[in-house]
Design a protein around this motif. Structure first.
Motif, PDB file in Angstrom:
ATOM      1  N   ILE A  58       0.837  -1.207   0.000  1.00  0.00           N
ATOM      2  CA  ILE A  58       0.000   0.000   0.000  1.00  0.00           C
ATOM      3  C   ILE A  58       0.867   1.251   0.000  1.00  0.00           C
ATOM      4  O   ILE A  58       0.638   2.181  -0.771  1.00  0.00           O
ATOM      5  CB  ILE A  58      -0.978  -0.009   1.193  1.00  0.00           C
ATOM      6  CG1 ILE A  58      -2.049  -1.088   0.975  1.00  0.00           C
ATOM      7  CG2 ILE A  58      -1.631   1.359   1.374  1.00  0.00           C
ATOM      8  CD1 ILE A  58      -2.890  -1.389   2.196  1.00  0.00           C
ATOM      9  N   HIS A  59       1.880   1.260   0.863  1.00  0.00           N
ATOM     10  CA  HIS A  59       2.733   2.450   0.973  1.00  0.00           C
ATOM     11  C   HIS A  59       3.612   2.671  -0.255  1.00  0.00           C
ATOM     12  O   HIS A  59       4.036   3.797  -0.517  1.00  0.00           O
ATOM     13  CB  HIS A  59       3.610   2.375   2.218  1.00  0.00           C
ATOM     14  CG  HIS A  59       2.875   2.699   3.469  1.00  0.00           C
ATOM     15  ND1 HIS A  59       2.471   3.963   3.798  1.00  0.00           N
ATOM     16  CD2 HIS A  59       2.444   1.903   4.488  1.00  0.00           C
ATOM     17  CE1 HIS A  59       1.844   3.953   4.949  1.00  0.00           C
ATOM     18  NE2 HIS A  59       1.812   2.715   5.387  1.00  0.00           N
ATOM     19  N   HIS A  60       3.897   1.628  -0.988  1.00  0.00           N
ATOM     20  CA  HIS A  60       4.780   1.782  -2.144  1.00  0.00           C
ATOM     21  C   HIS A  60       4.009   1.688  -3.465  1.00  0.00           C
ATOM     22  O   HIS A  60       3.820   2.684  -4.146  1.00  0.00           O
ATOM     23  CB  HIS A  60       5.907   0.740  -2.110  1.00  0.00           C
ATOM     24  CG  HIS A  60       6.855   0.868  -3.256  1.00  0.00           C
ATOM     25  ND1 HIS A  60       6.768   0.079  -4.370  1.00  0.00           N
ATOM     26  CD2 HIS A  60       7.887   1.713  -3.480  1.00  0.00           C
ATOM     27  CE1 HIS A  60       7.701   0.439  -5.231  1.00  0.00           C
ATOM     28  NE2 HIS A  60       8.404   1.425  -4.720  1.00  0.00           N
ATOM     29  N   CYS A  61       3.552   0.499  -3.785  1.00  0.00           N
ATOM     30  CA  CYS A  61       2.940   0.255  -5.103  1.00  0.00           C
ATOM     31  C   CYS A  61       1.642   1.030  -5.304  1.00  0.00           C
ATOM     32  O   CYS A  61       1.440   1.655  -6.346  1.00  0.00           O
ATOM     33  CB  CYS A  61       2.685  -1.238  -5.298  1.00  0.00           C
ATOM     34  SG  CYS A  61       4.183  -2.239  -5.236  1.00  0.00           S
ATOM     35  N   VAL A  62       0.766   0.975  -4.308  1.00  0.00           N
ATOM     36  CA  VAL A  62      -0.528   1.652  -4.447  1.00  0.00           C
ATOM     37  C   VAL A  62      -0.323   3.166  -4.485  1.00  0.00           C
ATOM     38  O   VAL A  62      -0.908   3.856  -5.324  1.00  0.00           O
ATOM     39  CB  VAL A  62      -1.501   1.241  -3.318  1.00  0.00           C
ATOM     40  CG1 VAL A  62      -2.790   2.034  -3.392  1.00  0.00           C
ATOM     41  CG2 VAL A  62      -1.785  -0.259  -3.387  1.00  0.00           C
ATOM     42  N   LYS A  63       0.532   3.656  -3.607  1.00  0.00           N
ATOM     43  CA  LYS A  63       0.808   5.094  -3.566  1.00  0.00           C
ATOM     44  C   LYS A  63       1.349   5.587  -4.911  1.00  0.00           C
ATOM     45  O   LYS A  63       0.917   6.623  -5.426  1.00  0.00           O
ATOM     46  CB  LYS A  63       1.818   5.381  -2.450  1.00  0.00           C
ATOM     47  CG  LYS A  63       1.978   6.821  -2.093  1.00  0.00           C
ATOM     48  CD  LYS A  63       3.092   6.917  -1.037  1.00  0.00           C
ATOM     49  CE  LYS A  63       2.627   7.662   0.156  1.00  0.00           C
ATOM     50  NZ  LYS A  63       3.679   7.809   1.170  1.00  0.00           N
ATOM     51  N   GLU A  64       2.298   4.844  -5.472  1.00  0.00           N
ATOM     52  CA  GLU A  64       2.870   5.225  -6.775  1.00  0.00           C
ATOM     53  C   GLU A  64       1.814   5.162  -7.880  1.00  0.00           C
ATOM     54  O   GLU A  64       1.776   6.030  -8.750  1.00  0.00           O
ATOM     55  CB  GLU A  64       4.055   4.332  -7.127  1.00  0.00           C
ATOM     56  CG  GLU A  64       5.289   4.598  -6.287  1.00  0.00           C
ATOM     57  CD  GLU A  64       5.810   6.023  -6.420  1.00  0.00           C
ATOM     58  OE1 GLU A  64       5.918   6.528  -7.561  1.00  0.00           O
ATOM     59  OE2 GLU A  64       6.091   6.637  -5.372  1.00  0.00           O
ATOM     60  N   ALA A  65       0.985   4.143  -7.855  1.00  0.00           N
ATOM     61  CA  ALA A  65      -0.060   4.012  -8.877  1.00  0.00           C
ATOM     62  C   ALA A  65      -1.048   5.172  -8.800  1.00  0.00           C
ATOM     63  O   ALA A  65      -1.491   5.690  -9.832  1.00  0.00           O
ATOM     64  CB  ALA A  65      -0.787   2.683  -8.716  1.00  0.00           C
ATOM     65  N   ILE A  66      -1.372   5.601  -7.604  1.00  0.00           N
ATOM     66  CA  ILE A  66      -2.291   6.731  -7.439  1.00  0.00           C
ATOM     67  C   ILE A  66      -1.662   8.006  -7.982  1.00  0.00           C
ATOM     68  O   ILE A  66      -2.325   8.786  -8.677  1.00  0.00           O
ATOM     69  CB  ILE A  66      -2.712   6.882  -5.964  1.00  0.00           C
ATOM     70  CG1 ILE A  66      -3.645   5.724  -5.577  1.00  0.00           C
ATOM     71  CG2 ILE A  66      -3.394   8.231  -5.720  1.00  0.00           C
ATOM     72  CD1 ILE A  66      -3.945   5.613  -4.108  1.00  0.00           C
ATOM     73  N   LYS A  67      -0.378   8.205  -7.716  1.00  0.00           N
ATOM     74  CA  LYS A  67       0.321   9.375  -8.247  1.00  0.00           C
ATOM     75  C   LYS A  67       0.287   9.399  -9.768  1.00  0.00           C
ATOM     76  O   LYS A  67       0.240  10.456 -10.382  1.00  0.00           O
ATOM     77  CB  LYS A  67       1.779   9.391  -7.771  1.00  0.00           C
ATOM     78  CG  LYS A  67       1.956   9.778  -6.334  1.00  0.00           C
ATOM     79  CD  LYS A  67       3.442   9.756  -5.970  1.00  0.00           C
ATOM     80  CE  LYS A  67       3.658  10.021  -4.506  1.00  0.00           C
ATOM     81  NZ  LYS A  67       5.085   9.921  -4.153  1.00  0.00           N
ATOM     82  N   GLU A  68       0.330   8.215 -10.375  1.00  0.00           N
ATOM     83  CA  GLU A  68       0.331   8.106 -11.838  1.00  0.00           C
ATOM     84  C   GLU A  68      -1.092   7.975 -12.396  1.00  0.00           C
ATOM     85  O   GLU A  68      -1.269   7.653 -13.561  1.00  0.00           O
ATOM     86  CB  GLU A  68       1.173   6.902 -12.260  1.00  0.00           C
ATOM     87  CG  GLU A  68       2.634   7.043 -11.885  1.00  0.00           C
ATOM     88  CD  GLU A  68       3.421   5.767 -12.127  1.00  0.00           C
ATOM     89  OE1 GLU A  68       2.877   4.811 -12.721  1.00  0.00           O
ATOM     90  OE2 GLU A  68       4.592   5.721 -11.712  1.00  0.00           O
ATOM     91  N   ASP A  69      -2.082   8.206 -11.534  1.00  0.00           N
ATOM     92  CA  ASP A  69      -3.498   8.115 -11.913  1.00  0.00           C
ATOM     93  C   ASP A  69      -3.868   6.719 -12.421  1.00  0.00           C
ATOM     94  O   ASP A  69      -4.669   6.555 -13.330  1.00  0.00           O
ATOM     95  CB  ASP A  69      -3.861   9.183 -12.953  1.00  0.00           C
ATOM     96  CG  ASP A  69      -5.364   9.454 -12.985  1.00  0.00           C
ATOM     97  OD1 ASP A  69      -6.019   9.292 -11.939  1.00  0.00           O
ATOM     98  OD2 ASP A  69      -5.865   9.814 -14.062  1.00  0.00           O
ATOM     99  N   LYS A  70      -3.234   5.709 -11.830  1.00  0.00           N
ATOM    100  CA  LYS A  70      -3.510   4.316 -12.179  1.00  0.00           C
ATOM    101  C   LYS A  70      -3.857   3.517 -10.917  1.00  0.00           C
ATOM    102  O   LYS A  70      -3.624   2.313 -10.847  1.00  0.00           O
ATOM    103  CB  LYS A  70      -2.302   3.689 -12.866  1.00  0.00           C
ATOM    104  CG  LYS A  70      -1.892   4.368 -14.155  1.00  0.00           C
ATOM    105  CD  LYS A  70      -0.627   3.758 -14.710  1.00  0.00           C
ATOM    106  CE  LYS A  70      -0.162   4.509 -15.951  1.00  0.00           C
ATOM    107  NZ  LYS A  70       1.117   4.004 -16.448  1.00  0.00           N
TER     108      LYS A  70
END
Length: 88
Positions: A58-70
């Motif tokens: 959640i802290h890494h993959c999900v956070k990054e995906a949200i930043k990239e609008d994915k």
């Protein structure tokens, strides 16, 4: 987050040792309730490891995906995992 990963690895290595011990207990015809208690202990550590891994995800993959609008796909993955946890 590196600490969570290290803790998850440590927990999983401990579970590995517990499972080897459980197998030995079965082979030695040890008391069934003692074996069952060891199985519960291993399950508890597996759950702890899973939470640590999901926390890192959640802290890494999900956070990054949200930043990239994915983020929708990653959020849906987490929901599927949580459904599995809740159903047990």
């Amino acid at each position: 987050m590196k600490k969570d990963k290290e803790n998850a690895v440590t927990s999983l290595k401990t579970v590995k040792g517990q499972i080897e011990g459980i197998i030995k207990m079965l082979e030695e015809d040890r008391y069934c309730v003692d074996i069952s208690n060891q199985i519960f202990a291993a399950q508890s550590l597996l759950k702890k490891s899973n939470i640590l891994i999901l926390k890192q995800h959640i802290h890494h993959c999900v956070k990054e995906a949200i930043k990239e609008d994915k983020g929708d796909e990653k959020i849906n993955e987490i929901i599927v995992v949580l459904e599995k946890i809740i159903q047990k």
